[in-house]
Design a protein around this motif. Structure first.
Motif, PDB file in Angstrom:
ATOM      1  N   CYS A 267       0.921  -1.232  -0.015  1.00 57.56           N
ATOM      2  CA  CYS A 267      -0.177  -0.108  -0.147  1.00 57.56           C
ATOM      3  C   CYS A 267       0.813   1.055   0.013  1.00 57.56           C
ATOM      4  O   CYS A 267       0.778   2.287  -0.702  1.00 57.56           O
ATOM      5  N   VAL A 268       1.998   1.420   0.709  1.00 63.07           N
ATOM      6  CA  VAL A 268       2.804   2.348   0.681  1.00 63.07           C
ATOM      7  C   VAL A 268       3.546   2.695  -0.750  1.00 63.07           C
ATOM      8  O   VAL A 268       3.513   3.768  -1.008  1.00 63.07           O
ATOM      9  N   ALA A 269       4.088   1.507  -1.344  1.00 60.49           N
ATOM     10  CA  ALA A 269       4.323   1.775  -2.452  1.00 60.49           C
ATOM     11  C   ALA A 269       3.605   2.092  -3.614  1.00 60.49           C
ATOM     12  O   ALA A 269       4.074   2.976  -4.415  1.00 60.49           O
ATOM     13  N   ILE A 270       2.400   1.817  -3.430  1.00 59.95           N
ATOM     14  CA  ILE A 270       1.191   2.248  -4.255  1.00 59.95           C
ATOM     15  C   ILE A 270       1.332   3.735  -4.325  1.00 59.95           C
ATOM     16  O   ILE A 270       1.049   4.605  -5.214  1.00 59.95           O
ATOM     17  N   MET A 271       0.916   4.133  -2.734  1.00 57.79           N
ATOM     18  CA  MET A 271       0.891   5.742  -2.810  1.00 57.79           C
ATOM     19  C   MET A 271       2.182   6.372  -2.965  1.00 57.79           C
ATOM     20  O   MET A 271       1.895   7.457  -3.699  1.00 57.79           O
ATOM     21  N   SER A 272       3.175   6.011  -2.846  1.00 59.42           N
ATOM     22  CA  SER A 272       4.247   6.562  -3.191  1.00 59.42           C
ATOM     23  C   SER A 272       4.480   6.553  -4.734  1.00 59.42           C
ATOM     24  O   SER A 272       4.934   7.789  -5.152  1.00 59.42           O
ATOM     25  N   CYS A 273       4.216   5.671  -5.370  1.00 56.73           N
ATOM     26  CA  CYS A 273       4.088   5.796  -6.875  1.00 56.73           C
ATOM     27  C   CYS A 273       3.152   6.888  -7.307  1.00 56.73           C
ATOM     28  O   CYS A 273       3.585   7.682  -8.502  1.00 56.73           O
ATOM     29  N   THR A 274       1.955   6.921  -6.823  1.00 63.29           N
ATOM     30  CA  THR A 274       0.987   7.896  -7.190  1.00 63.29           C
ATOM     31  C   THR A 274       1.448   9.155  -6.982  1.00 63.29           C
ATOM     32  O   THR A 274       1.371  10.042  -7.710  1.00 63.29           O
ATOM     33  N   LEU A 275       2.171   9.406  -5.662  1.00 68.65           N
ATOM     34  CA  LEU A 275       2.696  10.800  -5.408  1.00 68.65           C
ATOM     35  C   LEU A 275       3.878  11.205  -6.362  1.00 68.65           C
ATOM     36  O   LEU A 275       3.855  12.524  -6.843  1.00 68.65           O
ATOM     37  N   TYR A 276       4.504  10.177  -6.715  1.00 68.48           N
ATOM     38  CA  TYR A 276       5.642  10.638  -7.684  1.00 68.48           C
ATOM     39  C   TYR A 276       5.029  10.727  -9.064  1.00 68.48           C
ATOM     40  O   TYR A 276       5.485  11.917  -9.669  1.00 68.48           O
ATOM     41  N   ARG A 277       4.159  10.344  -9.474  1.00 66.21           N
ATOM     42  CA  ARG A 277       3.459  10.671 -10.633  1.00 66.21           C
ATOM     43  C   ARG A 277       2.662  12.101 -10.517  1.00 66.21           C
ATOM     44  O   ARG A 277       2.849  12.891 -11.675  1.00 66.21           O
ATOM     45  N   HIS A 278       2.196  12.300  -9.726  1.00 65.32           N
ATOM     46  CA  HIS A 278       1.630  13.394  -9.333  1.00 65.32           C
ATOM     47  C   HIS A 278       2.365  14.716  -9.171  1.00 65.32           C
ATOM     48  O   HIS A 278       2.036  15.531 -10.018  1.00 65.32           O
ATOM     49  N   GLN A 279       3.476  14.668  -8.712  1.00 65.11           N
ATOM     50  CA  GLN A 279       4.526  15.762  -8.717  1.00 65.11           C
ATOM     51  C   GLN A 279       5.248  15.864  -9.878  1.00 65.11           C
ATOM     52  O   GLN A 279       5.696  16.812 -10.612  1.00 65.11           O
ATOM     53  N   SER A 280       5.011  14.819 -10.985  1.00 67.59           N
ATOM     54  CA  SER A 280       5.742  15.099 -12.136  1.00 67.59           C
ATOM     55  C   SER A 280       4.919  15.679 -13.349  1.00 67.59           C
ATOM     56  O   SER A 280       5.168  16.157 -14.244  1.00 67.59           O
ATOM     57  N   ILE A 281       3.735  15.743 -12.786  1.00 66.60           N
ATOM     58  CA  ILE A 281       2.493  16.264 -13.737  1.00 66.60           C
ATOM     59  C   ILE A 281       2.267  17.799 -13.394  1.00 66.60           C
ATOM     60  O   ILE A 281       2.070  18.550 -14.132  1.00 66.60           O
ATOM     61  N   ILE A 282       2.235  18.204 -12.160  1.00 65.23           N
ATOM     62  CA  ILE A 282       1.514  19.300 -11.842  1.00 65.23           C
ATOM     63  C   ILE A 282       2.826  20.242 -12.076  1.00 65.23           C
ATOM     64  O   ILE A 282       4.013  20.048 -12.035  1.00 65.23           O
ATOM     65  N   PRO A 283       2.629  21.650 -12.452  1.00 64.87           N
ATOM     66  CA  PRO A 283       3.501  22.582 -12.504  1.00 64.87           C
ATOM     67  C   PRO A 283       4.136  23.079 -11.287  1.00 64.87           C
ATOM     68  O   PRO A 283       3.684  22.723 -10.136  1.00 64.87           O
ATOM     69  N   ASP A 284       5.427  23.788 -11.463  1.00 63.32           N
ATOM     70  CA  ASP A 284       6.171  24.116 -10.329  1.00 63.32           C
ATOM     71  C   ASP A 284       5.582  25.208  -9.641  1.00 63.32           C
ATOM     72  O   ASP A 284       5.819  25.287  -8.359  1.00 63.32           O
ATOM     73  N   THR A 285       4.493  25.942 -10.225  1.00 58.52           N
ATOM     74  CA  THR A 285       3.979  26.974  -9.488  1.00 58.52           C
ATOM     75  C   THR A 285       2.699  26.579  -8.644  1.00 58.52           C
ATOM     76  O   THR A 285       2.064  27.206  -8.102  1.00 58.52           O
ATOM     77  N   ASN A 286       2.455  25.298  -8.904  1.00 61.01           N
ATOM     78  CA  ASN A 286       1.122  24.641  -8.195  1.00 61.01           C
ATOM     79  C   ASN A 286       1.542  24.838  -6.599  1.00 61.01           C
ATOM     80  O   ASN A 286       2.752  24.148  -6.098  1.00 61.01           O
ATOM     81  N   PRO A 287       0.567  25.201  -5.759  1.00 57.87           N
ATOM     82  CA  PRO A 287       1.063  25.068  -4.356  1.00 57.87           C
ATOM     83  C   PRO A 287       1.058  23.515  -3.854  1.00 57.87           C
ATOM     84  O   PRO A 287       1.915  23.537  -2.479  1.00 57.87           O
ATOM     85  N   LEU A 288       0.820  22.508  -4.540  1.00 59.71           N
ATOM     86  CA  LEU A 288       1.000  21.299  -4.023  1.00 59.71           C
ATOM     87  C   LEU A 288       2.473  20.823  -4.390  1.00 59.71           C
ATOM     88  O   LEU A 288       2.755  19.492  -4.254  1.00 59.71           O
ATOM     89  N   ARG A 289       3.140  21.459  -4.997  1.00 58.52           N
ATOM     90  CA  ARG A 289       4.347  21.119  -5.720  1.00 58.52           C
ATOM     91  C   ARG A 289       5.397  21.095  -4.545  1.00 58.52           C
ATOM     92  O   ARG A 289       5.535  21.906  -3.817  1.00 58.52           O
ATOM     93  N   VAL A 290       6.203  19.804  -4.346  1.00 54.70           N
ATOM     94  CA  VAL A 290       7.216  19.758  -3.301  1.00 54.70           C
ATOM     95  C   VAL A 290       8.532  20.310  -4.023  1.00 54.70           C
ATOM     96  O   VAL A 290       9.166  19.755  -4.892  1.00 54.70           O
ATOM     97  N   SER A 291       8.861  21.416  -3.423  1.00 54.36           N
ATOM     98  CA  SER A 291       9.982  22.040  -3.831  1.00 54.36           C
ATOM     99  C   SER A 291      11.421  21.555  -3.147  1.00 54.36           C
ATOM    100  O   SER A 291      11.408  20.804  -2.057  1.00 54.36           O
TER     101      SER A 291
END
Length: 270
Positions: free
Chosen positions: A107-131
């Motif tokens: 479950c943790v690995a699936i969530m990590s994969c989802t978060l990775y894909r999420h961060q690769s799609i959203i723009p740098d200016t998005n407030p949810l982007r991890v800097s």
């Protein structure tokens, strides 16, 4: 209430596990081959996550269908196992723990994969982007053996989950103590003196374990919040870390001073 699992159902469960393992093994090999050789080039980052998840699936299948082979007796929290590791004498509780751990890790690995894909799609200016961390800490390399963790979505997710767990855990402990005191307050089958003795022992126990817990949780949550939001200055986090490091000392002091028997022993010895 008697609960019995007929022999026919036991044999059916075992047969289903064995048949499932055969088909699952074939599909596991096919899935691993496809992940390693057929994943699109633009999905190379995701491939590592998919590979890790698939390895966990393989381990779970082998463990549950061959090594553990559990036959549960639901709704009772019980069962027995017929796997290879059970037959050589390994404790079923430990094997059950391994199975739960593998499922949780998946479950943790699936969530990590989802978060990775999420961060690769959203723009740098998005407030949810991890800097990336803005701090230059290269100087620590000259101070001795050092560690630096990358600021990743997986790490932040683990921090948020840890904070949530700590809050829930502390709340449950507080509620349990409150409920015990509430039950004592409304107890009618015990004498007032007996109730008072039990109440005093509960208060002492609360001071022994709950106060140190709060003293550990508060700086811990503060430090995790600092890492997550990078909004708490070092002059605040360093004392919090010092409080966390000194927790064993404070725990012992509270334990020895809050318990009347321990306190009397120390005073007599001195």
């Amino acid at each position: 209430m008697e609960l019995f699992l007929p022999l026919e159902k036991q044999e059916l469960i075992i047969a289903c596990q064995r048949i499932s393992f055969v088909f699952t093994s074939v599909l596991n090999v096919l899935s691993l081959y496809c992940i390693l050789t057929k994943t699109a080039a633009n999905q190379s980052g995701v491939r590592a996550y998919l590979l890790f998840i698939q390895i966990l699936i393989v381990l779970t299948s082998v463990h549950n269908d061959v090594l553990f082979c559990s036959i549960p007796a639901f709704p009772a929290i019980a069962g027995f196992c017929l796997g290879w590791l059970c037959m050589i004498g390994l404790p079923p509780h430990s094997l059950e723990g391994v199975f739960i751990f593998l499922m949780a890790l998946t479950c943790v690995a699936i969530m990590s994969c989802t978060l990775y894909r999420h961060q690769s799609i959203i723009p740098d200016t998005n407030p949810l982007r991890v800097s990336k961390s803005p701090y230059n800490i290269s100087w620590i390399a000259g101070c001795g053996p050092f560690y630096i963790h990358r600021r990743t979505t997986g790490l932040l997710f683990a921090i948020y989950m840890s904070k949530t767990y700590l809050f829930i855990f502390t709340a449950v402990v507080l509620l349990l103590f409150w409920h015990m005191l509430f039950v004592l307050k409304n107890a009618t089958n015990q004498s007032p003196s007996s109730v008072n003795i039990v109440r005093q022992s509960l208060i002492v126990l609360f001071i022994q374990i709950e106060v140190p817990l709060i003293m550990m949780m508060t700086p811990g949550c503060l430090l995790m919040t600092s890492i997550a939001c990078e909004c708490i200055p070092c002059k605040v986090t360093l004392p919090a870390y010092a409080a966390l490091v000194l927790h064993p000392l404070s725990h012992n002091i509270i334990l020895l001073t809050a318990t009347p028997g321990y306190r009397r022993f120390i005073f007599r010895t001195l």
